[in-house]
Design a protein around this motif. Sequence first.
Motif, PDB file in Angstrom:
ATOM      1  N   PRO A 165       0.812  -1.228   0.000  1.00 40.13           N
ATOM      2  CA  PRO A 165       0.000   0.000   0.000  1.00 40.13           C
ATOM      3  C   PRO A 165       0.841   1.270   0.000  1.00 40.13           C
ATOM      4  O   PRO A 165       0.430   2.281  -0.584  1.00 40.13           O
ATOM      5  CB  PRO A 165      -0.813  -0.129   1.295  1.00 40.13           C
ATOM      6  N   ALA A 166       2.015   1.220   0.611  1.00 38.25           N
ATOM      7  CA  ALA A 166       2.859   2.415   0.695  1.00 38.25           C
ATOM      8  C   ALA A 166       3.444   2.818  -0.647  1.00 38.25           C
ATOM      9  O   ALA A 166       3.956   3.927  -0.791  1.00 38.25           O
ATOM     10  CB  ALA A 166       3.983   2.193   1.708  1.00 38.25           C
ATOM     11  N   THR A 167       3.399   1.926  -1.654  1.00 37.31           N
ATOM     12  CA  THR A 167       3.945   2.249  -2.973  1.00 37.31           C
ATOM     13  C   THR A 167       2.858   2.647  -3.964  1.00 37.31           C
ATOM     14  O   THR A 167       3.150   2.814  -5.145  1.00 37.31           O
ATOM     15  CB  THR A 167       4.734   1.053  -3.541  1.00 37.31           C
ATOM     16  N   ARG A 168       1.644   2.820  -3.503  1.00 38.03           N
ATOM     17  CA  ARG A 168       0.526   3.163  -4.379  1.00 38.03           C
ATOM     18  C   ARG A 168       0.844   4.425  -5.185  1.00 38.03           C
ATOM     19  O   ARG A 168       1.311   5.437  -4.649  1.00 38.03           O
ATOM     20  CB  ARG A 168      -0.731   3.389  -3.548  1.00 38.03           C
ATOM     21  N   GLY A 169       0.636   4.350  -6.496  1.00 37.03           N
ATOM     22  CA  GLY A 169       0.827   5.505  -7.354  1.00 37.03           C
ATOM     23  C   GLY A 169       2.220   5.666  -7.920  1.00 37.03           C
ATOM     24  O   GLY A 169       2.451   6.568  -8.738  1.00 37.03           O
ATOM     25  N   ARG A 170       3.144   4.803  -7.551  1.00 40.23           N
ATOM     26  CA  ARG A 170       4.492   4.971  -8.100  1.00 40.23           C
ATOM     27  C   ARG A 170       4.515   4.448  -9.540  1.00 40.23           C
ATOM     28  O   ARG A 170       3.750   3.551  -9.911  1.00 40.23           O
ATOM     29  CB  ARG A 170       5.532   4.239  -7.250  1.00 40.23           C
ATOM     30  N   PRO A 171       5.384   4.995 -10.381  1.00 40.53           N
ATOM     31  CA  PRO A 171       5.406   4.586 -11.795  1.00 40.53           C
ATOM     32  C   PRO A 171       6.040   3.211 -11.975  1.00 40.53           C
ATOM     33  O   PRO A 171       6.814   2.735 -11.132  1.00 40.53           O
ATOM     34  CB  PRO A 171       6.270   5.663 -12.442  1.00 40.53           C
ATOM     35  N   ASP A 172       5.712   2.579 -13.084  1.00 36.68           N
ATOM     36  CA  ASP A 172       6.382   1.337 -13.458  1.00 36.68           C
ATOM     37  C   ASP A 172       7.782   1.663 -13.974  1.00 36.68           C
ATOM     38  O   ASP A 172       7.985   2.627 -14.709  1.00 36.68           O
ATOM     39  CB  ASP A 172       5.596   0.612 -14.552  1.00 36.68           C
ATOM     40  N   THR A 173       8.747   0.854 -13.578  1.00 35.24           N
ATOM     41  CA  THR A 173      10.125   1.051 -14.024  1.00 35.24           C
ATOM     42  C   THR A 173      10.731  -0.298 -14.396  1.00 35.24           C
ATOM     43  O   THR A 173      10.252  -1.354 -13.954  1.00 35.24           O
ATOM     44  CB  THR A 173      10.992   1.693 -12.932  1.00 35.24           C
ATOM     45  N   LEU A 174      11.777  -0.243 -15.192  1.00 31.61           N
ATOM     46  CA  LEU A 174      12.503  -1.444 -15.581  1.00 31.61           C
ATOM     47  C   LEU A 174      13.758  -1.602 -14.730  1.00 31.61           C
ATOM     48  O   LEU A 174      14.278  -0.616 -14.184  1.00 31.61           O
ATOM     49  CB  LEU A 174      12.896  -1.359 -17.058  1.00 31.61           C
ATOM     50  N   PRO A 175      14.292  -2.813 -14.602  1.00 32.46           N
ATOM     51  CA  PRO A 175      15.553  -2.987 -13.900  1.00 32.46           C
ATOM     52  C   PRO A 175      16.647  -2.137 -14.537  1.00 32.46           C
ATOM     53  O   PRO A 175      16.751  -2.070 -15.765  1.00 32.46           O
ATOM     54  CB  PRO A 175      15.849  -4.478 -14.071  1.00 32.46           C
ATOM     55  N   ASP A 176      17.448  -1.478 -13.721  1.00 34.25           N
ATOM     56  CA  ASP A 176      18.539  -0.654 -14.230  1.00 34.25           C
ATOM     57  C   ASP A 176      19.846  -1.451 -14.168  1.00 34.25           C
ATOM     58  O   ASP A 176      20.833  -1.045 -13.539  1.00 34.25           O
ATOM     59  CB  ASP A 176      18.650   0.647 -13.432  1.00 34.25           C
ATOM     60  N   VAL A 177      19.813  -2.606 -14.826  1.00 29.04           N
ATOM     61  CA  VAL A 177      20.955  -3.515 -14.931  1.00 29.04           C
ATOM     62  C   VAL A 177      20.999  -3.998 -16.374  1.00 29.04           C
ATOM     63  O   VAL A 177      19.950  -4.340 -16.938  1.00 29.04           O
ATOM     64  CB  VAL A 177      20.807  -4.729 -13.985  1.00 29.04           C
ATOM     65  N   PRO A 178      22.163  -4.056 -17.017  1.00 27.72           N
ATOM     66  CA  PRO A 178      22.215  -4.576 -18.386  1.00 27.72           C
ATOM     67  C   PRO A 178      21.633  -5.986 -18.454  1.00 27.72           C
ATOM     68  O   PRO A 178      21.918  -6.826 -17.586  1.00 27.72           O
ATOM     69  CB  PRO A 178      23.718  -4.577 -18.701  1.00 27.72           C
ATOM     70  N   PRO A 179      20.788  -6.285 -19.440  1.00 28.73           N
ATOM     71  CA  PRO A 179      20.186  -7.621 -19.529  1.00 28.73           C
ATOM     72  C   PRO A 179      21.204  -8.746 -19.506  1.00 28.73           C
ATOM     73  O   PRO A 179      20.932  -9.810 -18.942  1.00 28.73           O
ATOM     74  CB  PRO A 179      19.440  -7.571 -20.868  1.00 28.73           C
ATOM     75  N   SER A 180      22.368  -8.535 -20.083  1.00 26.42           N
ATOM     76  CA  SER A 180      23.376  -9.593 -20.103  1.00 26.42           C
ATOM     77  C   SER A 180      23.927  -9.904 -18.718  1.00 26.42           C
ATOM     78  O   SER A 180      24.388 -11.020 -18.456  1.00 26.42           O
ATOM     79  CB  SER A 180      24.527  -9.200 -21.031  1.00 26.42           C
ATOM     80  N   LEU A 181      23.881  -8.911 -17.813  1.00 26.48           N
ATOM     81  CA  LEU A 181      24.392  -9.102 -16.446  1.00 26.48           C
ATOM     82  C   LEU A 181      23.306  -9.476 -15.446  1.00 26.48           C
ATOM     83  O   LEU A 181      23.605  -9.946 -14.346  1.00 26.48           O
ATOM     84  CB  LEU A 181      25.068  -7.820 -15.954  1.00 26.48           C
ATOM     85  N   LEU A 182      22.047  -9.239 -15.802  1.00 27.49           N
ATOM     86  CA  LEU A 182      20.967  -9.386 -14.835  1.00 27.49           C
ATOM     87  C   LEU A 182      20.914 -10.773 -14.189  1.00 27.49           C
ATOM     88  O   LEU A 182      20.771 -10.879 -12.958  1.00 27.49           O
ATOM     89  CB  LEU A 182      19.636  -9.038 -15.490  1.00 27.49           C
ATOM     90  N   PRO A 183      21.033 -11.889 -14.929  1.00 24.73           N
ATOM     91  CA  PRO A 183      21.010 -13.186 -14.247  1.00 24.73           C
ATOM     92  C   PRO A 183      22.128 -13.339 -13.216  1.00 24.73           C
ATOM     93  O   PRO A 183      21.912 -13.912 -12.133  1.00 24.73           O
ATOM     94  CB  PRO A 183      21.176 -14.188 -15.402  1.00 24.73           C
ATOM     95  N   THR A 184      23.310 -12.828 -13.521  1.00 26.33           N
ATOM     96  CA  THR A 184      24.423 -12.924 -12.572  1.00 26.33           C
ATOM     97  C   THR A 184      24.155 -12.079 -11.331  1.00 26.33           C
ATOM     98  O   THR A 184      24.426 -12.499 -10.201  1.00 26.33           O
ATOM     99  CB  THR A 184      25.726 -12.468 -13.254  1.00 26.33           C
ATOM    100  N   VAL A 185      23.623 -10.875 -11.528  1.00 25.47           N
ATOM    101  CA  VAL A 185      23.283 -10.012 -10.398  1.00 25.47           C
ATOM    102  C   VAL A 185      22.237 -10.681  -9.507  1.00 25.47           C
ATOM    103  O   VAL A 185      22.345 -10.667  -8.266  1.00 25.47           O
ATOM    104  CB  VAL A 185      22.782  -8.647 -10.910  1.00 25.47           C
ATOM    105  N   LEU A 186      21.235 -11.281 -10.113  1.00 26.48           N
ATOM    106  CA  LEU A 186      20.196 -11.973  -9.340  1.00 26.48           C
ATOM    107  C   LEU A 186      20.776 -13.152  -8.570  1.00 26.48           C
ATOM    108  O   LEU A 186      20.397 -13.400  -7.415  1.00 26.48           O
ATOM    109  CB  LEU A 186      19.083 -12.438 -10.266  1.00 26.48           C
ATOM    110  N   ARG A 187      21.696 -13.873  -9.181  1.00 29.36           N
ATOM    111  CA  ARG A 187      22.299 -15.013  -8.480  1.00 29.36           C
ATOM    112  C   ARG A 187      23.213 -14.545  -7.346  1.00 29.36           C
ATOM    113  O   ARG A 187      23.365 -15.238  -6.333  1.00 29.36           O
ATOM    114  CB  ARG A 187      23.048 -15.901  -9.481  1.00 29.36           C
ATOM    115  N   GLY A 188      23.830 -13.379  -7.504  1.00 26.55           N
ATOM    116  CA  GLY A 188      24.586 -12.819  -6.384  1.00 26.55           C
ATOM    117  C   GLY A 188      23.687 -12.520  -5.203  1.00 26.55           C
ATOM    118  O   GLY A 188      24.042 -12.793  -4.047  1.00 26.55           O
ATOM    119  N   ALA A 189      22.498 -11.980  -5.479  1.00 27.84           N
ATOM    120  CA  ALA A 189      21.529 -11.735  -4.408  1.00 27.84           C
ATOM    121  C   ALA A 189      21.059 -13.045  -3.783  1.00 27.84           C
ATOM    122  O   ALA A 189      20.887 -13.140  -2.562  1.00 27.84           O
ATOM    123  CB  ALA A 189      20.341 -10.955  -4.951  1.00 27.84           C
ATOM    124  N   ALA A 190      20.867 -14.068  -4.617  1.00 31.66           N
ATOM    125  CA  ALA A 190      20.425 -15.368  -4.102  1.00 31.66           C
ATOM    126  C   ALA A 190      21.465 -15.990  -3.181  1.00 31.66           C
ATOM    127  O   ALA A 190      21.117 -16.778  -2.288  1.00 31.66           O
ATOM    128  CB  ALA A 190      20.124 -16.315  -5.263  1.00 31.66           C
TER     129      ALA A 190
END
Length: 267
Positions: A165-190
Amino acid sequence: MSSFAVPGATLDFDVTGADGPAVVALHGLTSSRHREAVLGLDVAGGLEGVRLLRYDARGHGRSTGRDRIGDYCWPQLAEDLHLLVEHVFGGEVVHGIGASMGTGTLLHAALGDPARFATLTLMIPPTGWRTRASKASEYEWAARLVESSGVAAWMAAGAGAPQPPATRGRPDTLPDVPPSLLPTVLRGAASSDLPSRSSLTTLDVPTLVLAWTADPAHPLETADELGAVLPHCRSVVAEDPDDVRGWASELADHVGAVAPTGPSRPL
């Protein structure tokens, strides 16, 4: 804009303000300082009378990164933070502010060098400990989906999920990570988790937790547990966007209560 080289990456950063206490602000996973501003999460941007360092974590925003999972684990991001803060502020004590992934980074950094930090502000703390394994599985699933079908497929898969509820009205945005790096970044978080509860009981730094309700990715359970184990911790919970807008005032009070200036760390 300025840049600073760390092992395996170049960090893009900016500093605003000419005098006052040193402050460093960290963003969340797949975000950047630009995206945080768009989402209304650049809470530190409203601070007055401070020197504010904001930067994009490796692999995010304008910063570069390489295809190594370990580079995106929170202890490595904490080392990046140490190096950049030393480069910008030298031996000064700083106020640290971090959202989500930034919370994990700050806690690892503060345990590694508690004398560096005057205060900590932990915004929307992420899953941790008991709830981390399930979230790690989601990140691995997302990494495989991005690899097989692209970023758009991942975004579409989560498009219908309920929003806090606290994010109501915020705009849609895309990940600000290059698509080629995104899987690696996600696995680092995992592969990352918060420091152990027992280690956090030793962290003698005034801490403010800013949380919101009804968000499985940033559960109140984590905020409550941090409040229970950190020795000097106060928590504020947002129920709606107006409450989130009030975080700037909470942060200003927190930083203003402990405002060191100059190089005050022990040598």
